[in-house]
Design a protein around this motif. Structure first.
Motif, mmCIF file in Angstrom:
data_model
loop_
_atom_site.group_PDB
_atom_site.id
_atom_site.type_symbol
_atom_site.label_atom_id
_atom_site.label_comp_id
_atom_site.label_asym_id
_atom_site.label_seq_id
_atom_site.Cartn_x
_atom_site.Cartn_y
_atom_site.Cartn_z
ATOM 1 N N MET A 186 0.820 -1.211 0.000
ATOM 2 C CA MET A 186 0.000 0.000 0.000
ATOM 3 C C MET A 186 0.858 1.268 0.000
ATOM 4 S SD MET A 186 -3.072 -1.056 2.611
ATOM 5 C CE MET A 186 -3.854 0.552 2.493
ATOM 6 N N VAL A 187 2.051 1.168 0.594
ATOM 7 C CA VAL A 187 2.948 2.329 0.647
ATOM 8 C C VAL A 187 3.475 2.671 -0.746
ATOM 9 C CG1 VAL A 187 5.167 3.176 1.491
ATOM 10 C CG2 VAL A 187 3.604 2.002 3.055
ATOM 11 N N THR A 188 3.937 1.654 -1.465
ATOM 12 C CA THR A 188 4.627 1.915 -2.733
ATOM 13 C C THR A 188 3.724 1.902 -3.957
ATOM 14 O OG1 THR A 188 5.184 -0.437 -2.867
ATOM 15 C CG2 THR A 188 6.856 1.049 -1.951
ATOM 16 N N MET A 189 2.545 1.275 -3.852
ATOM 17 C CA MET A 189 1.724 1.133 -5.052
ATOM 18 C C MET A 189 1.285 2.470 -5.653
ATOM 19 S SD MET A 189 -1.458 -1.434 -5.661
ATOM 20 C CE MET A 189 -0.463 -2.812 -5.134
ATOM 21 N N PRO A 190 0.792 3.423 -4.846
ATOM 22 C CA PRO A 190 0.435 4.718 -5.458
ATOM 23 C C PRO A 190 1.640 5.436 -6.065
ATOM 24 C CG PRO A 190 -0.505 4.499 -3.250
ATOM 25 C CD PRO A 190 0.475 3.392 -3.416
ATOM 26 N N ILE A 191 2.794 5.306 -5.399
ATOM 27 C CA ILE A 191 4.013 5.935 -5.920
ATOM 28 C C ILE A 191 4.408 5.286 -7.245
ATOM 29 C CG2 ILE A 191 6.451 6.403 -5.456
ATOM 30 C CD1 ILE A 191 5.753 6.257 -2.451
ATOM 31 N N ALA A 192 4.360 3.953 -7.271
ATOM 32 C CA ALA A 192 4.721 3.234 -8.500
ATOM 33 C C ALA A 192 3.760 3.567 -9.625
ATOM 34 C CB ALA A 192 4.733 1.728 -8.237
ATOM 35 N N GLY A 193 2.467 3.749 -9.299
ATOM 36 C CA GLY A 193 1.493 4.096 -10.322
ATOM 37 C C GLY A 193 1.792 5.442 -10.961
ATOM 38 N N MET A 194 2.154 6.444 -10.131
ATOM 39 C CA MET A 194 2.496 7.760 -10.675
ATOM 40 C C MET A 194 3.779 7.700 -11.497
ATOM 41 S SD MET A 194 1.453 10.465 -7.660
ATOM 42 C CE MET A 194 2.348 9.617 -6.360
ATOM 43 N N LEU A 195 4.772 6.948 -10.991
ATOM 44 C CA LEU A 195 6.038 6.835 -11.713
ATOM 45 C C LEU A 195 5.854 6.128 -13.049
ATOM 46 C CD1 LEU A 195 8.570 5.908 -8.865
ATOM 47 C CD2 LEU A 195 8.399 8.076 -10.110
ATOM 48 N N ALA A 196 4.937 5.137 -13.093
ATOM 49 C CA ALA A 196 4.745 4.377 -14.333
ATOM 50 C C ALA A 196 4.229 5.257 -15.457
ATOM 51 C CB ALA A 196 3.771 3.216 -14.090
ATOM 52 N N ASP A 197 3.552 6.373 -15.108
ATOM 53 C CA ASP A 197 3.067 7.295 -16.129
ATOM 54 C C ASP A 197 4.118 8.316 -16.547
ATOM 55 O OD1 ASP A 197 0.554 6.158 -16.288
ATOM 56 O OD2 ASP A 197 -0.244 7.369 -14.650
ATOM 57 N N LYS A 198 5.222 8.381 -15.802
ATOM 58 C CA LYS A 198 6.243 9.396 -16.074
ATOM 59 C C LYS A 198 7.618 8.800 -16.371
ATOM 60 C CE LYS A 198 3.931 12.667 -12.947
ATOM 61 N NZ LYS A 198 4.049 13.458 -11.693
ATOM 62 N N VAL A 199 7.932 7.673 -15.736
ATOM 63 C CA VAL A 199 9.257 7.056 -15.868
ATOM 64 C C VAL A 199 9.083 5.676 -16.498
ATOM 65 C CG1 VAL A 199 11.323 6.286 -14.643
ATOM 66 C CG2 VAL A 199 10.045 8.281 -13.812
ATOM 67 N N PRO A 200 9.848 5.313 -17.522
ATOM 68 C CA PRO A 200 9.755 3.973 -18.111
ATOM 69 C C PRO A 200 9.929 2.885 -17.056
ATOM 70 C CG PRO A 200 11.139 5.391 -19.463
ATOM 71 C CD PRO A 200 10.859 6.158 -18.205
ATOM 72 N N VAL A 201 9.087 1.851 -17.104
ATOM 73 C CA VAL A 201 9.095 0.822 -16.064
ATOM 74 C C VAL A 201 10.411 0.048 -16.027
ATOM 75 C CG1 VAL A 201 6.595 0.557 -16.078
ATOM 76 C CG2 VAL A 201 7.977 -0.843 -17.608
ATOM 77 N N GLY A 202 11.143 0.039 -17.147
ATOM 78 C CA GLY A 202 12.434 -0.642 -17.160
ATOM 79 C C GLY A 202 13.439 -0.021 -16.214
ATOM 80 N N ARG A 203 13.166 1.211 -15.777
ATOM 81 C CA ARG A 203 14.073 1.891 -14.847
ATOM 82 C C ARG A 203 13.643 1.743 -13.385
ATOM 83 N NH1 ARG A 203 17.621 5.009 -17.669
ATOM 84 N NH2 ARG A 203 17.052 5.537 -19.818
ATOM 85 N N THR A 204 12.448 1.185 -13.139
ATOM 86 C CA THR A 204 11.958 1.061 -11.762
ATOM 87 C C THR A 204 11.724 -0.382 -11.325
ATOM 88 O OG1 THR A 204 9.652 1.334 -12.491
ATOM 89 C CG2 THR A 204 10.856 3.332 -11.877
ATOM 90 N N VAL A 205 11.176 -1.216 -12.207
ATOM 91 C CA VAL A 205 10.820 -2.589 -11.833
ATOM 92 C C VAL A 205 12.012 -3.411 -11.340
ATOM 93 C CG1 VAL A 205 9.981 -4.794 -12.753
ATOM 94 C CG2 VAL A 205 8.728 -2.690 -13.225
ATOM 95 N N PRO A 206 13.203 -3.344 -11.978
ATOM 96 C CA PRO A 206 14.329 -4.133 -11.458
ATOM 97 C C PRO A 206 14.665 -3.812 -9.999
ATOM 98 C CG PRO A 206 14.817 -3.387 -13.679
ATOM 99 C CD PRO A 206 13.553 -2.696 -13.269
ATOM 100 N N PHE A 207 14.554 -2.551 -9.593
ATOM 101 C CA PHE A 207 14.840 -2.196 -8.208
ATOM 102 C C PHE A 207 13.773 -2.761 -7.267
ATOM 103 C CE2 PHE A 207 16.988 1.099 -10.699
ATOM 104 C CZ PHE A 207 18.271 1.001 -10.171
#
Length: 524
Positions: free
Chosen positions: A321-342
């Motif tokens: 619940m902590v990271t999901m809203p953040i990840a949702g916003m990032l997915a619209d702005k930052v390519p997922v290839g730069r976030t999902v591996p972390f």
């Protein structure tokens, strides 16, 4: 890009959130029902005087119904419209829930669970289609984060709610609870969803249906039989798996011939969708398979109640619940290839703790590790799905979400069966206790079996020396640790396809039919 898409607000407005509420209600019913019923299996054994293999069909029948109906969803959504089909799915699921609560035999319960599955199988792919169309390509990430809440919290909330309802009421209420939720969801869907404007009917692919739906059902039946049989060599396992695999392979070759196949595998020509689908499948095998064993560790090694085991899993949901809203916003702005591996590395870090579990591992350490895993989960599944669907036109979204749901269903079933077999084989290596046999079967009782059984039957603990029970518990804990090692390695393996996810921002373009579609994919 169309003017509507261009004018779409960056944030999720009230109109879109209204539609999201409909989908989340349906997803909560569908996903919670799987985990709630898994908690009730011992209760079904007692109530219906049935074996574990018989009551397990309440899970298997539901899964097979999902596999049968999911391939039809894409065509039916185009033919009849998403609103009509979604409301029909809600009615089927709610009706099946009510009938399940009236069952007075295990056969009736399994039959009613199949009816539930026919509705539940359509809820998730239809929900993804409705939400993706409502948000537009620029807001898919944030909207998918909303849908991800029930997908990730279901495995945590299900055992808690199921254990509580069975303790304070009866098993009937794990199904009755769906009736008011279903009624609200049905009225809400009628009010919130836009009127359907289905496209001209495409010809239905009967040949494809005769291959794909029975093929998936047969394959998953064989996979579901694996934990009970314990080996791929059992006819009950390999025969349906082989028949199912041949039918599915035949469908793959056939599906490129008709203009409108039941499942449009031509979508896999989109490299972005293909990479995301592979990443999602490997992740589901790794995490969903091993994830089902976390509560079992608390139950069988630590002797916790079903309710307490569910509560101990809560930190995972909190982390998500902590990271999901953040990840949702990032997915619209930052390519997922730069976030999902972390995010995957966070899951692996938390997972590693469970490869070291013993009979007295600190709950603070375990709950902290589950929280870290939850942080990673919130940044993994929904961004991957966002990446997969972002590159599709409006017309392709229903087909794409259907494809993803089929892959996820197969991967989840394979992962669960694989982890169950590994754990079962580990436990079967435990030494037998001389002179102690199971009164029901007459077979020798092993140290591991006595240790697990001691939590449910205190008389076993009284008959055996404490050091023998402790030795059995240590063996059970080591068996869980070995199984978790497999899940940990598979989680690390998910990093391989994840590194090929899109690492550059994609621009939407206008498809030939006027619907929004992305520009060609560029990766590096």
């Amino acid at each position: 890009m169309s003017s509507q898409a261009a004018a779409a607000p960056a944030k999720l407005d009230a109109a879109v959130l209204k539609i999201a509420g409909v989908v989340v209600l349906g997803a909560i019913m569908s996903i919670l029902d799987v985990t709630v019923v898994s908690v009730a299996l011992p209760t079904f054994q007692q109530e219906f005087d049935a074996t574990y293999a018989e009551v397990a069909w309440t899970m298997t029948g539901y899964t097979l119904a999902l596999a049968t109906v999911i391939p039809l969803t894409g065509w039916a959504a185009d033919r009849f419209g998403t609103k009509r089909l979604y409301m029909t799915a809600l009615v089927l699921f709610t009706l099946g829930s009510g009938l399940c609560s009236t069952a007075d035999s295990i056969g009736q319960l399994v039959g009613y669970r199949v009816l539930q599955g026919l509705g539940g199988g359509m809820l998730m792919p239809l929900g993804m289609t409705i939400m993706t169309r409502a948000a537009g390509p620029e807001r898919i990430g944030r909207l998918m984060a909303v849908l991800g809440i029930p997908m990730l919290l279901g495995p945590i909330g299900g055992p808690i709610m199921g254990g509580w309802l069975i303790d304070v009421a009866s098993w009937h209420w794990i199904f009755l609870i769906n009736l008011p939720i279903g009624a609200v969801a049905l009225v809400y869907a009628w009010w919130a969803l836009e009127k359907d404007n289905p496209e001209p009917s495409e010809s239905f692919d009967f040949i494809g249906m005769l291959m794909l739906s029975p093929g998936l059902a047969s394959f998953l039946y064989g996979v579901s039989s694996l934990p009970e049989e314990g080996t791929f060599g059992a006819t009950e396992v390999w025969a349906p798996m082989l028949v199912g695999a041949l039918l599915v392979i035949g469908f793959v070759f056939y599906s490129f011939k008709p203009r409108h196949p039941l499942l449009d595998l031509r979508l896999l020509r989109d490299r972005n969708l293909t990479v995301a689908a592979i990443t999602l499948a490997v992740f589901t095998v790794a995490f969903m398979g091993a994830g089902l064993l976390f509560p079992s560790y608390f139950l069988q090694v630590r002797g916790e109640t079903t309710l307490d085991a569910g509560l101990l899993m809560a930190p995972q949901g909190i982390g998500a619940m902590v990271t999901m809203p953040i990840a949702g916003m990032l997915a619209d702005k930052v390519p997922v290839g730069r976030t999902v591996p972390f995010a995957l590395l966070l899951i692996a870090a938390g997972f590693f703790t469970f490869t070291q579990v013993g009979t007295d591992t600190s709950y603070v350490l375990l709950c902290g590790s589950l929280f870290v895993m939850g942080l990673g989960m919130g940044g993994t599944m929904m961004p991957i799905m966002t990446s997969a669907l972002r590159t599709l036109t409006n017309h392709e979204v229903a087909r794409g979400s259907t494809l993803l749901n089929i892959l996820q269903q197969i991967a989840g079933s394979v992962g669960s069966a694989m982890m169950s077999v590994i754990l079962t084989n580990q436990l079967n290596e435990s030494a037998a206790i001389p002179g102690l046999t199971d009164p029901a079967t007459g077979e020798p009782v092993t140290e591991a079996g006595a240790a697990i059984g001691s939590w449910q039957n205190p008389q076993i603990a009284q008959q055996l020396p404490p050091d023998l029970l402790q030795r059995g518990l240590r063996f059970v804990a080591d068996s869980f640790a070995t199984t978790f090692w497999v899940g940990f390695v598979l989680t690390l393996a998910t990093l391989i396809p994840a590194l090929f996810l899109a690492r550059k921002r994609q621009q939407t373009r206008v498809a030939t039919d006027g619907s929004a579609a992305p520009a060609p994919i560029v990766m590096h």
